[in-house]
Design a protein around this motif. Sequence first.
Motif: not given
Length: 101
Positions: A53-69
């Motif tokens: 996975w690219t850093k961007r993909m990982r960052a997008k998933l991290d951000s999504h999890l932080e916002q929505d759990g």
Amino acid sequence: MNGNSSRAAAHGEGDGGAGHLVKMANDIGNFFRAEPQREDAIAGIANHIAKFWTKRMRAKLDSHLEQDGDSALDELPREAVRRLAVHEVAPQKEPAGGDAG
């Protein structure tokens, strides 16, 4: 909702593609779920994500999890993603030679 909007929602595009990333992470988790040891499964998932996975993909998933759990992300990939975010795991090297014989 028009046809394009419902198609985008079905593919997780309404949340910037994070829904698709959750599905991909769950698919990876399902593959590694066969590992007899939970820790080996988590390490395998984390290594796969770090490697492919690219850093961007990982960052997008991290951000999504932080916002929505996001409860749609299974427990094993959730733990792997959490560990990646905390430790920024470098992918493990594959041994030379592969399985081509």
